[in-house]
Motif scaffolding. Structure first.
Motif, short mmCIF file in Angstrom:
data_model
loop_
_atom_site.label_atom_id
_atom_site.label_comp_id
_atom_site.label_asym_id
_atom_site.label_seq_id
_atom_site.Cartn_x
_atom_site.Cartn_y
_atom_site.Cartn_z
N GLY A 233 5.04 2.18 11.18
CA GLY A 233 6.57 2.24 11.66
C GLY A 233 7.42 2.05 10.26
N GLU A 234 8.63 2.01 10.60
CA GLU A 234 9.71 1.94 9.52
C GLU A 234 9.53 0.64 8.45
N ASP A 235 8.77 -0.38 8.95
CA ASP A 235 8.50 -1.64 8.42
C ASP A 235 7.26 -1.60 7.36
N GLY A 236 6.71 -0.13 7.18
CA GLY A 236 5.64 0.08 6.34
C GLY A 236 4.22 -0.72 6.68
N ALA A 237 4.05 -1.36 7.77
CA ALA A 237 2.75 -2.37 8.13
C ALA A 237 1.91 -1.64 8.34
N CYS A 238 0.73 -1.76 7.73
CA CYS A 238 -0.66 -1.21 8.01
C CYS A 238 -1.22 -2.18 9.14
N LEU A 239 -1.31 -1.44 10.15
CA LEU A 239 -1.98 -2.18 11.31
C LEU A 239 -3.28 -2.50 11.32
N GLU A 240 -4.11 -1.70 10.41
CA GLU A 240 -5.38 -1.87 10.16
C GLU A 240 -5.82 -2.87 9.20
N GLY A 241 -4.73 -3.67 8.48
CA GLY A 241 -4.83 -4.57 7.46
C GLY A 241 -4.82 -4.18 6.15
N LEU A 242 -4.89 -5.16 5.24
CA LEU A 242 -4.68 -4.80 3.75
C LEU A 242 -5.88 -3.85 3.20
N GLY A 243 -7.05 -4.34 3.51
CA GLY A 243 -8.26 -3.42 3.06
C GLY A 243 -8.06 -1.95 3.47
N TYR A 244 -7.64 -1.80 4.68
CA TYR A 244 -7.34 -0.32 4.95
C TYR A 244 -6.02 0.27 4.43
N TRP A 245 -5.17 -0.41 3.97
CA TRP A 245 -3.91 -0.20 3.25
C TRP A 245 -4.46 0.32 1.93
N ASN A 246 -5.31 -0.52 1.23
CA ASN A 246 -5.77 -0.19 -0.33
C ASN A 246 -6.59 1.24 0.06
N TYR A 247 -7.35 1.41 1.19
CA TYR A 247 -8.07 2.86 1.15
C TYR A 247 -7.37 3.85 1.79
N GLY A 248 -6.54 3.91 2.58
CA GLY A 248 -5.72 5.01 3.34
C GLY A 248 -4.66 5.28 2.24
N PHE A 249 -3.64 4.23 1.99
CA PHE A 249 -2.56 4.61 1.24
C PHE A 249 -3.13 4.84 -0.36
N GLY A 250 -4.14 4.04 -0.80
CA GLY A 250 -4.80 4.61 -1.85
C GLY A 250 -4.96 6.05 -2.22
N TYR A 251 -5.41 6.57 -1.27
CA TYR A 251 -5.92 7.90 -1.31
C TYR A 251 -4.80 8.92 -1.08
N TYR A 252 -3.87 8.32 -0.44
CA TYR A 252 -2.57 9.09 -0.25
C TYR A 252 -1.93 9.30 -1.69
N VAL A 253 -2.00 8.12 -2.48
CA VAL A 253 -1.31 8.11 -3.66
C VAL A 253 -2.11 8.75 -4.58
N TYR A 254 -3.31 8.89 -4.65
CA TYR A 254 -4.09 9.61 -5.61
C TYR A 254 -3.76 11.09 -5.50
N PHE A 255 -3.95 11.58 -4.31
CA PHE A 255 -3.53 12.94 -4.02
C PHE A 255 -2.03 13.31 -4.30
N ALA A 256 -1.24 12.37 -3.95
CA ALA A 256 0.31 12.56 -4.36
C ALA A 256 0.62 12.68 -5.73
N ASP A 257 -0.32 11.67 -6.60
CA ASP A 257 0.02 11.77 -8.05
C ASP A 257 -0.61 13.27 -8.73
N LEU A 258 -1.50 13.67 -8.30
CA LEU A 258 -2.48 14.61 -8.66
C LEU A 258 -1.46 16.01 -8.31
N LEU A 259 -0.79 16.03 -7.17
CA LEU A 259 -0.13 17.01 -6.64
C LEU A 259 1.37 17.11 -7.63
N HIS A 260 1.65 16.04 -7.86
CA HIS A 260 3.25 15.87 -8.52
C HIS A 260 2.85 16.36 -10.00
N ARG A 261 1.62 15.88 -10.77
CA ARG A 261 1.46 16.28 -11.97
C ARG A 261 1.40 18.02 -12.12
#
Length: 610
Positions: A233-261
């Protein structure tokens, strides 16, 4: 992104080498002797010493088949992840200490073993799938890890091994992704989309030499990233909890960073307002220390990844660094993933980035209501100590769903949860099948929810809360929900749950449930409180939940409600036996009542006073 911008970005790609990471040889030399990361480097060395003392454990067909024959996962996965731990550990040690032949030999050995595995997927993800087509979370992560090791190691990996890595990543990831899909995870609105597509896209950015083929892979991956973001949602909450935020959003960021570079900044997947809100979820989810609002399949305690946190803090001004005391140790990730471990080393540099990542000793006080998730999360500290409260509305078909609409958590620093969320259990075939809600950690029976006429809440998207009111203030927080829609109780017309968290020096949670009935049938009610503290009756209308520094007095109407206490056990995520106490406060059947109001208080008190 406009097609022309996309094409232009892929016409000016930066080289796929160690410069993408800022990790040339001198950078690794600094890390190996960097006092700011000395603790993490020591942990990696210690793990390397342990692993050098034993052989590579074999992955056998017998272990693989256990999931099919008896539905269990831990036997195969414990060996699989021990092999990945060798890959990650010796990969990092080879980069840190290139002259140590022990690490070089160990890395060559485990890379060859991984390349020879029949499949990189887990058995639980291979039902009805072939080894040639199979791509799951762990196959994707493995290919990404090998790609990063190849690029970062450069000529220190033998040409034959480099060629084999390229060939196997192409065969197991790129070719099936391009020719055998679509895969279910390509349009998933949860961590699978980010991890699978992000890992494949990142590996392609590092290994794929054909610009047209690379552009197709990245285009597909970016569509999956859009699906992943759609799950928030627009509130940014991960309904799967913080562990899955680390996991899913982490890999989103890793890909985004390499793509940006690689595109020289032309493509930036972190530029949107929604990604900023998602980045803020971590600091909004912690209740105190490493304890979180652990709804869904989330662990109660989640150490923080300072590397990912530092990267996000450098990107977004309002992202707060977690307290350094809750840093995730190197061995914290039982799956031993290379991508996050690498970035813990490269992205958290307290000596170089002190201006961006001042680290507080503890999370600051504050309350927040997350409107889309319907979560209220509150941290409260004062002279008496630190306390936490969280409650949720939502619905009963969320990702990694638990039946928990209206459930709540009450914590105090250094104590077992006085009102607990049990978190995730052992993952088995039944856990994700028809038997899911027989597990106490998943079903309504293991949550602090009323039972009405013998009926508990049911699963389903339409089994949802309606938020009537929410409010946060320095003095008190409030969440009021209509919960009748979560039940299949013929006589229940309305159930309004009102939770007030009174933030006095020793806080009080006031819970009021108002039941409205219609028609004929059972109207008895059982209020349930789930706790990790053993309850003891101290007087009529009061149960004591005893801690070491604090007690909680559970106060209720002793004439209306009869208490029962049941000690129950369940299998934790790693198969370990855990226990909790289920407090039942039950009314006698009342056939003619049209309304029933029940008030409970959970009142903190200093230990030793009863």
């Amino acid at each position: 992104m406009e097609k022309q911008t996309f094409i232009e970005a892929f016409g000016m790609l930066h080289p796929a080498d160690a410069s993408l990471y800022g990790a040339e040889r001198e950078a690794w030399d600094r890390l190996a002797g960097d006092s700011g990361q000395a603790g993490l480097v020591r942990e990696i060395r210690e793990e390397g010493d342990r692993l050098l003392g034993g052989p590579i454990p074999p992955l056998t067909r017998e272990l693989f088949d256990l999931y099919r024959t008896q539905g269990t996962r831990l036997e195969y996965e414990s060996v699989y992840f021990e092999r990945r731990r060798r890959l990650t550990t010796f990969g990092l040690l080879r980069l840190l200490y290139p002259q140590d032949e022990r690490y070089a030999a160990a890395l060559r050995a485990i890379v060859r073993e991984v390349l020879a595995e029949t499949t990189w997927c887990l058995p639980a993800h291979m039902t009805g799938e072939t080894a040639e087509r199979g791509i799951d979370l762990f196959a994707s992560e493995t290919g990404f890890a090998l790609a990063e090791l190849l690029v970062l190691s450069g000529d220190r990996l033998e040409p034959e091994l480099r060629a084999d890595i390229r060939a196997q990543v192409d065969r197991r990831l790129f070719t099936p992704y391009l020719t055998m899909g679509p895969y279910h995870w390509e349009t998933a609105e949860h961590n699978w989309a980010a991890v699978c597509a992000g890992s494949i896209g990142a590996a392609a950015l590092l290994l794929e030499p054909d610009a047209k083929r690379l552009a197709v892979i990245i285009g597909k991956a970016m569509k999956s990233m859009d699906c992943y973001l759609a799950g928030f949602g627009e509130d940014g909450a991960c309904l799967e909890g913080l562990g899955y935020w680390n996991y899913g959003f982490g890999y989103y960021v890793y890909f985004a960073d390499l793509l940006h570079r690689r595109t020289g900044g032309a493509i930036d997947l972190l530029a949107g307002a929604k990604t900023r809100e998602i980045a803020l979820f971590q600091q909004r989810c912690y209740l105190m220390g490493d304890l979180t609002a652990n709804f869904s399949d989330a662990a109660p305690d989640t150490p923080a990844r300072l590397g990912l946190s530092a990267y996000l803090a450098a990107r977004y001004d309002d992202v707060e660094m977690p307290p350094a005391s809750i840093r995730a140790a190197y061995t914290e990730d039982h799956c031993a993933r290379f991508a996050p471990a690498l970035r813990e080393l490269l992205w958290y540099r307290p000596d170089a980035h002190a201006d961006l990542m001042s680290v507080a000793a503890a999370w600051p006080d504050g309350s927040r209501y997350l409107a889309d998730a319907q979560w209220l999360v509150s941290r409260h500290a004062g002279p008496a100590g630190r306390f936490g409260f969280a409650a949720k509305g939502g619905h009963n078909a969320e990702p990694h769903n638990h039946i928990d609409v209206g459930h709540f958590i009450v914590l105090a620093e250094g104590e077992p949860a006085f009102a607990a969320d049990l978190g995730r259990g052992e993952y088995t075939s039944a856990y994700f099948g028809e038997g899911r809600y027989a597990y106490d950690c998943n079903g309504a029976q293991g949550h602090s929810l009323p039972v009405v006429g013998g009926r508990m809440q049911q699963a389903g998207r339409d089994r949802a809360a309606v938020v009537l009111r929410h409010d946060v203030s320095p003095e008190a927080d409030l969440l009021e929900l209509e919960l009748a829609g979560a039940y299949d109780a013929p006589t229940l017309a309305s159930l309004v749950r009102r939770l007030v968290w009174d933030k006095t020096e020793l806080p009080v949670l006031e819970l009021r449930d108002v039941f409205s009935f219609e028609g004929d049938g059972g109207r008895d009610v059982e209020e349930v409180i789930v706790t990790r503290c053993e309850p003891r009756q101290v007087e009529s209308g009061c149960l004591l939940l005893k801690g070491s520094k604090y007690n909680v007095r559970l106060e209720y109407d002793g004439e209306l409600l009869a208490p029962t206490v049941e000690r129950r056990t369940f299998a934790g995520h790693f198969g370990e036996e855990q226990h909790y106490y289920r407090i039942g406060l039950k009314t006698a059947p009342v056939d003619e009542a049209k309304t029933l109001e029940i008030a409970l208080r959970l009142r903190f008190d200093a230990a030793g006073r009863e």
